[in-house]
Design an enzyme around this catalytic site. Structure first.
Site, PDB file in Angstrom:
ATOM      1  N   GLY A 122      48.240  22.799  36.736  1.00 28.34           N
ATOM      2  CA  GLY A 122      48.608  23.155  38.100  1.00 28.34           C
ATOM      3  C   GLY A 122      49.760  24.130  38.234  1.00 28.34           C
ATOM      4  O   GLY A 122      50.442  24.155  39.264  1.00 28.34           O
ATOM      5  N   HIS A 170      41.615  34.673  37.293  1.00 31.40           N
ATOM      6  CA  HIS A 170      41.074  34.667  35.926  1.00 31.40           C
ATOM      7  C   HIS A 170      42.094  35.347  35.016  1.00 31.40           C
ATOM      8  O   HIS A 170      42.588  36.443  35.355  1.00 31.40           O
ATOM      9  CB  HIS A 170      39.730  35.395  35.874  1.00 31.40           C
ATOM     10  N   GLU A 211      49.566  35.989  36.847  1.00 26.99           N
ATOM     11  CA  GLU A 211      48.875  34.993  37.662  1.00 26.99           C
ATOM     12  C   GLU A 211      49.701  34.465  38.822  1.00 26.99           C
ATOM     13  O   GLU A 211      49.249  34.434  39.978  1.00 26.99           O
ATOM     14  CB  GLU A 211      48.431  33.818  36.790  1.00 26.99           C
TER      15      GLU A 211
END
Ligand code: GRF
Length: 202
Positions: free
Chosen positions: A12, A110, A181
């Site tokens: 997470g 991704h 990310e």
């Protein structure tokens, strides 16, 4: 203000980046109102609970087939009045029913520069192992819309990350998370929430 569901399977850290971004006022058009986990041991569930976010676990193996699972996912999202979905390290397959119900409202992070190292079998550390094995000098992360093709939806954002001498899949994964990310996902989340909120054409 749009209701956002974040779907998780693991640690997470991307969920945490979204929570932190929301707290910092970087997602003004959205609010994370639900975390959906594919298993009940995902640490992402702890992160959600620590931040007062409702959680639900929907396990693929609890359903006899993909259609039944998909129906359960859509029912859960509708029951919580979800407007858009963020896949953040989510590893279960979402079938046609879910894609249709949330067409152009599901985004995924991704950990490579799509179209490299993506598609079936490319997830988590495997992506970075493939990049190192190929000997690329630059990798990165991609946020894309989710459609019927694994990692095949329209690309929304990308950010490059340089591979460094001595990198292992683990050190590379961490750098891609930190430098790409955790930056891209909150930005893309706000972009889609804003579009939905303002009824803009995509
Ligand atoms: C990581 O490999 C990340 O690159 C990908 O999913 C995995 C777990 O991420 N998106 P998280 O820490 O559960 O967000």
């Amino acid at each position: 203000m749009r209701n956002i569901a974040v779907m998780v399977s693991g640690g997470g850290t991307n969920l945490q980046a979204l929570i932190d971004a929301e707290k910092a006022g970087k997602i003004p058009h959205g609010k994370i109102t639900l975390v959906v986990a594919s298993n009940d041991s995902a640490y992402a569930l702890e992160r959600a609970k620590n931040n007062g976010i409702e959680t639900v676990v929907v396990k693929r193996k609890a359903y006899e087939n993909q259609d039944a699972f998909d129906d359960a996912i859509v029912e859960t999202l509708h029951a919580h009045h979800i407007d858009m979905v963020v896949l953040a390290g989510y590893l279960s397959i979402l079938g046609e029913t879910v894609i249709q119900a949330y067409r152009d409202r599901i985004i995924n992070i991704h950990p490579s520069l799509i179209p490299s190292f993506c598609g079936k079998g490319f997830y988590g550390l495997k992506v970075h192992e493939a990049a190192l094995a190929r000997g690329v000098k630059v990798t990165g992360a991609t946020v894309h819309l989710v459609n019927e093709i694994p990692d095949g939806g329209r690309i929304l954002k990308q950010k490059a990350v340089y591979i460094e001498d001595g990198d292992t899949a683990e050190t590379l994964q961490r750098r891609v998370m930190e430098q790409a990310e955790w930056i891209l996902l909150p930005e893309a989340c706000e972009d889609i929430a804003k579009q939905l909120d303002e009824g803009e054409d995509k």
